[in-house]
Enzyme design. Sequence first.
Site, short mmCIF file in Angstrom:
data_model
loop_
_atom_site.label_atom_id
_atom_site.label_comp_id
_atom_site.label_asym_id
_atom_site.label_seq_id
_atom_site.Cartn_x
_atom_site.Cartn_y
_atom_site.Cartn_z
N CYS A 1 0.83 -1.21 0.00
CA CYS A 1 0.00 0.00 0.00
C CYS A 1 0.86 1.26 0.00
O CYS A 1 1.66 1.46 0.92
CB CYS A 1 -0.91 -0.01 1.23
N TYR B 1 -5.13 5.29 -9.48
CA TYR B 1 -6.33 4.54 -9.08
C TYR B 1 -7.54 4.95 -9.92
O TYR B 1 -8.39 4.13 -10.25
CB TYR B 1 -6.62 4.76 -7.59
#
Length: 316
Positions: free
Chosen positions: A41, A184
């Site tokens: 992440c 994203y």
Amino acid sequence: MSTADASARTVSTFCSFISREPNSDFPPQAGRYHLYISYGCPWASRCLAGLMIKGLEKVISFNSVKSKWGRTKDTDEHIGWLFPDSSTEEDGATPDPWNGAKSIRELYEMASTNYSGKYSVPVLWDKKLKTIVNNESSEILRMLNTEFNDLADNPQLDLYPAHLQAKIDEINEWVFSDINNGVYKCGFAKKQEDYHEAVNSLFAALDKCEEILSKQQYLCGGTVTEADVRLFVTLIRFDEAYLIYFKCNKKNLREYPNLFNYTKDIFQIPGMSSSVNMEHIKKVYGYLHHINPSGIIPVGPDIDYSSTHDRARFST
């Protein structure tokens, strides 16, 4: 980090601050706090990067979850971050050393009986009060930068110096929107026109960074700041993950001479490389079933970010 429309960022629920102010509920104390992360992440990794380059690894403990998500409870269908059952299950991932939690979700439920948000990383945990101090990466990074300087091995490093704060804030805003979150937006776009808008904004912002870095060593000039840390975590994942899984393939990072050498320069800051586990990065994105149903992880490109770069030309 969540797969449920991962480009839509929610406001964090746990917003307390570790502070050197008198009577602080969360004073900076060696051994009191723990940082839960995922090496895959980018939001969690920028906190680990700050911890490492400030020299706080002896002050604040940390560990990583597994790279593959799974069921967090037998009683519902939630899929999220899991701890391994043993330290040999996956290289880099270790069981929860303080609470024996099986998932990040369990930590949130320990800290709040009525919590209803995302079970995200990073999590900055207070071992003494057995609660979450903060789960917002940008705020955790600021705390690590200032509040532990009496305990840090590298207190002279200031990632958010007063004279550059306005400039850092301005850069952070468009880097977050168009690059950190921009990848994203590309990967999770559900319409062709949304993807085109996102990918064009992404590469326009990368072009802007390339131009800035053609004239100076770092985003804000001659000194590394949190703006560089926040950009780095996306760049280090670009060719290995975003280009492949999120369709960010107009150009690869290696086609940007300044950005590519800059990424190597940041990677080689003492401590920074410890925040990068490329196997976890490749697996976290490769295991996103709706994007890569087979779960097959590509073998390359295995870039050597420790190799020679040309950024020293700005420091002479």
